[in-house]
Design a protein around this motif. Structure first.
Motif, mmCIF file in Angstrom:
data_model
loop_
_atom_site.group_PDB
_atom_site.id
_atom_site.type_symbol
_atom_site.label_atom_id
_atom_site.label_comp_id
_atom_site.label_asym_id
_atom_site.label_seq_id
_atom_site.Cartn_x
_atom_site.Cartn_y
_atom_site.Cartn_z
ATOM 1 N N LEU A 239 0.832 -1.206 0.000
ATOM 2 C CA LEU A 239 0.000 0.000 0.000
ATOM 3 C C LEU A 239 0.865 1.255 0.000
ATOM 4 O O LEU A 239 0.574 2.231 -0.697
ATOM 5 N N ALA A 240 1.948 1.216 0.786
ATOM 6 C CA ALA A 240 2.849 2.364 0.843
ATOM 7 C C ALA A 240 3.523 2.592 -0.503
ATOM 8 O O ALA A 240 3.692 3.729 -0.958
ATOM 9 N N GLN A 241 3.886 1.509 -1.157
ATOM 10 C CA GLN A 241 4.538 1.631 -2.460
ATOM 11 C C GLN A 241 3.582 2.151 -3.517
ATOM 12 O O GLN A 241 4.015 2.703 -4.536
ATOM 13 N N SER A 242 2.282 1.982 -3.280
ATOM 14 C CA SER A 242 1.295 2.503 -4.228
ATOM 15 C C SER A 242 1.061 3.994 -4.026
ATOM 16 O O SER A 242 0.340 4.617 -4.813
ATOM 17 N N GLY A 243 1.668 4.559 -2.961
ATOM 18 C CA GLY A 243 1.580 5.998 -2.756
ATOM 19 C C GLY A 243 0.929 6.432 -1.456
ATOM 20 O O GLY A 243 0.899 7.628 -1.157
ATOM 21 N N MET A 244 0.399 5.494 -0.665
ATOM 22 C CA MET A 244 -0.238 5.861 0.588
ATOM 23 C C MET A 244 0.808 6.116 1.670
ATOM 24 O O MET A 244 1.753 5.342 1.837
ATOM 25 N N ASN A 245 0.657 7.206 2.410
ATOM 26 C CA ASN A 245 1.548 7.533 3.516
ATOM 27 C C ASN A 245 1.025 6.847 4.775
ATOM 28 O O ASN A 245 -0.054 7.202 5.272
ATOM 29 N N ILE A 246 1.762 5.869 5.309
ATOM 30 C CA ILE A 246 1.299 5.061 6.442
ATOM 31 C C ILE A 246 2.273 5.192 7.603
ATOM 32 O O ILE A 246 3.484 5.094 7.432
ATOM 33 N N TYR A 247 1.722 5.403 8.807
ATOM 34 C CA TYR A 247 2.535 5.392 10.020
ATOM 35 C C TYR A 247 1.809 4.573 11.081
ATOM 36 O O TYR A 247 0.648 4.826 11.400
ATOM 37 N N LEU A 248 2.485 3.561 11.624
ATOM 38 C CA LEU A 248 1.987 2.764 12.743
ATOM 39 C C LEU A 248 3.065 2.735 13.813
ATOM 40 O O LEU A 248 4.202 2.364 13.525
ATOM 41 N N GLY A 249 2.729 3.118 15.032
ATOM 42 C CA GLY A 249 3.719 3.098 16.094
ATOM 43 C C GLY A 249 3.332 3.993 17.238
ATOM 44 O O GLY A 249 2.161 4.331 17.424
ATOM 45 N N THR A 250 4.321 4.359 18.038
ATOM 46 C CA THR A 250 4.123 5.310 19.123
ATOM 47 C C THR A 250 4.674 6.656 18.657
ATOM 48 O O THR A 250 5.101 6.811 17.519
ATOM 49 N N HIS A 251 4.675 7.626 19.566
ATOM 50 C CA HIS A 251 5.234 8.927 19.210
ATOM 51 C C HIS A 251 6.750 8.853 19.021
ATOM 52 O O HIS A 251 7.336 9.710 18.360
ATOM 53 N N GLU A 252 7.383 7.816 19.600
ATOM 54 C CA GLU A 252 8.844 7.706 19.522
ATOM 55 C C GLU A 252 9.316 6.624 18.570
ATOM 56 O O GLU A 252 10.474 6.624 18.160
ATOM 57 N N LYS A 253 8.449 5.682 18.201
ATOM 58 C CA LYS A 253 8.937 4.510 17.489
ATOM 59 C C LYS A 253 7.929 4.075 16.430
ATOM 60 O O LYS A 253 6.724 4.069 16.666
ATOM 61 N N SER A 254 8.449 3.705 15.250
ATOM 62 C CA SER A 254 7.616 3.197 14.173
ATOM 63 C C SER A 254 7.654 1.674 14.167
ATOM 64 O O SER A 254 8.721 1.075 14.277
ATOM 65 N N TYR A 255 6.474 1.051 14.006
ATOM 66 C CA TYR A 255 6.403 -0.406 13.897
ATOM 67 C C TYR A 255 6.057 -0.838 12.477
ATOM 68 O O TYR A 255 5.699 -1.991 12.248
ATOM 69 N N PHE A 256 6.182 0.072 11.560
ATOM 70 C CA PHE A 256 5.850 -0.259 10.181
ATOM 71 C C PHE A 256 7.122 -0.351 9.366
ATOM 72 O O PHE A 256 7.718 0.657 9.006
ATOM 73 N N PRO A 257 7.585 -1.574 9.039
ATOM 74 C CA PRO A 257 8.812 -1.711 8.248
ATOM 75 C C PRO A 257 8.524 -1.595 6.759
ATOM 76 O O PRO A 257 7.657 -2.258 6.228
ATOM 77 N N ILE A 258 9.234 -0.729 6.083
ATOM 78 C CA ILE A 258 9.132 -0.621 4.637
ATOM 79 C C ILE A 258 10.393 -1.223 4.027
ATOM 80 O O ILE A 258 11.501 -0.909 4.432
ATOM 81 N N GLY A 259 10.208 -2.094 3.054
ATOM 82 C CA GLY A 259 11.352 -2.695 2.383
ATOM 83 C C GLY A 259 12.135 -3.650 3.266
ATOM 84 O O GLY A 259 13.337 -3.795 3.116
ATOM 85 N N GLY A 260 11.441 -4.296 4.239
ATOM 86 C CA GLY A 260 12.083 -5.310 5.049
ATOM 87 C C GLY A 260 12.807 -4.794 6.265
ATOM 88 O O GLY A 260 13.564 -5.524 6.887
ATOM 89 N N ALA A 261 12.623 -3.494 6.615
ATOM 90 C CA ALA A 261 13.275 -2.973 7.825
ATOM 91 C C ALA A 261 12.744 -3.684 9.050
ATOM 92 O O ALA A 261 11.649 -4.200 9.059
ATOM 93 N N ALA A 262 13.548 -3.714 10.093
ATOM 94 C CA ALA A 262 13.194 -4.479 11.302
ATOM 95 C C ALA A 262 12.002 -3.882 12.006
ATOM 96 O O ALA A 262 11.811 -2.671 12.041
ATOM 97 N N ILE A 263 11.184 -4.748 12.582
ATOM 98 C CA ILE A 263 10.062 -4.306 13.400
ATOM 99 C C ILE A 263 10.579 -3.582 14.632
ATOM 100 O O ILE A 263 11.550 -3.998 15.257
ATOM 101 N N GLY A 264 9.915 -2.485 14.971
ATOM 102 C CA GLY A 264 10.297 -1.765 16.178
ATOM 103 C C GLY A 264 11.479 -0.849 15.989
ATOM 104 O O GLY A 264 12.105 -0.450 16.950
ATOM 105 N N ARG A 265 11.805 -0.477 14.746
ATOM 106 C CA ARG A 265 12.937 0.422 14.568
ATOM 107 C C ARG A 265 12.572 1.790 15.114
ATOM 108 O O ARG A 265 11.429 2.194 15.143
ATOM 109 N N ASP A 266 13.601 2.507 15.587
ATOM 110 C CA ASP A 266 13.365 3.849 16.106
ATOM 111 C C ASP A 266 12.951 4.763 14.957
ATOM 112 O O ASP A 266 13.461 4.673 13.848
ATOM 113 N N PHE A 267 12.005 5.645 15.251
ATOM 114 C CA PHE A 267 11.524 6.578 14.239
ATOM 115 C C PHE A 267 12.176 7.931 14.467
ATOM 116 O O PHE A 267 12.113 8.498 15.552
ATOM 117 N N VAL A 268 12.893 8.431 13.455
ATOM 118 C CA VAL A 268 13.548 9.726 13.553
ATOM 119 C C VAL A 268 13.170 10.567 12.343
ATOM 120 O O VAL A 268 12.772 10.052 11.316
#
Length: 268
Positions: A239-268
């Motif tokens: 869905l993200a690759q089709s153009g949708m801007n998606i964010y799932l996580g807390t205010h400090e951390k993203s749980y949405f991996p794009i392109g195989g990134a690890a779950i729970g990576r820090d969001f900066v």
């Protein structure tokens, strides 16, 4: 006393202090030329004194009972009710396009306001019900003109009701902020697929770190034989690759991996 009588270009009035300065005041202002107000109110006289007001950011702490006032020109209202007083109960705003509400005694108050005002709302931000009031019990009042919807401090149970959201043909941005509890990811993915041509931004921010099942959400370990595109993260990535801007996580951390990134990576 009169003040600013020789300020013909005065349009914005901001009255803020650590102890709050409340209107009405003991001096007069050029109310007719004001288009923006920010401050605290003891009553609703501002909306009578300033008929050309376009934007109001206010704390409402009434000192007596108020009657309903109609303001035909207000376009934007942001409330900061720290005292637990609902200003929507006292206003009818038929031209309102942007509404952000910090306090609601119940969703009935918002529904009554929208039905009474019939405003051409473009954006709406309000406090949800952490006890899980069914969205479809009041959501029919949302105007079809809505493009941005933010619900804050809500439980995940029954958070998304497709029958209501599908009735918002112009919705482009959907935000759930401060969500408590888990979420039906399969329903979420199904909903996003049904709206991917229309919805530009979807954001879900948990109140606390959620527990996410890696095998379901992330596809499990490499030896599991599960194809990533068949997982929740795979669908979200598609869905993200089709153009949708998606964010799932807390205010400090993203749980949405794009392109195989690890779950729970820090969001900066």
């Amino acid at each position: 006393m009169s003040i600013f009588t020789n300020a013909p270009r005065l349009r914005d009035l901001c009255l803020l202090s650590p102890t709050e300065i409340y209107l009405p005041l003991d001096f007069s202002l050029p109310w007719l030329q004001l288009t923006k107000f920010e401050g605290a109110l003891h009553d609703l006289s501002l909306f009578t004194l300033a008929p050309n007001l376009r934007e109001a950011i206010c704390l409402f702490d009434p000192d007596d009972d108020s009657t309903v006032i109609t303001h035909p020109n207000l376009r934007s209202l942001t409330t900061q009710e720290e005292s637990g007083t609902d200003i929507l109960e006292y206003l009818t705003l038929p031209a309102l396009q942007h509404l952000a509400v910090s306090y609601l005694p119940s969703h009935d108050s918002l529904a009554d306001f929208l039905l009474r005002s019939s405003p051409p709302l473009i954006s709406l931000s309000f406090v949800g019900d952490s006890y899980g009031t069914p969205f479809n019990s009041w959501g029919q009042c949302l105007p079809s003109t809505l493009e941005r919807l933010e619900i804050r401090d809500a439980s995940a149970d029954g958070l998304v009701d497709s029958s209501i959201l599908n009735a918002l043909p112009n919705l482009r941005t959907l935000i759930f902020n401060g969500v408590a509890g888990g979420l039906d990811f399969y329903f979420l993915v199904e909903y996003l697929y049904s709206r991917f041509k229309q919805l530009h931004t979807f954001k879900l921010v948990w109140e606390n770190d959620p527990f996410l099942d890696a095998e379901t959400y992330g596809g499990g370990p490499p030896w599991s034989g599960v194809r990533r595109n068949d997982t929740i993260s795979g669908h979200l990535t598609r869905l993200a690759q089709s153009g949708m801007n998606i964010y799932l996580g807390t205010h400090e951390k993203s749980y949405f991996p794009i392109g195989g990134a690890a779950i729970g990576r820090d969001f900066v």
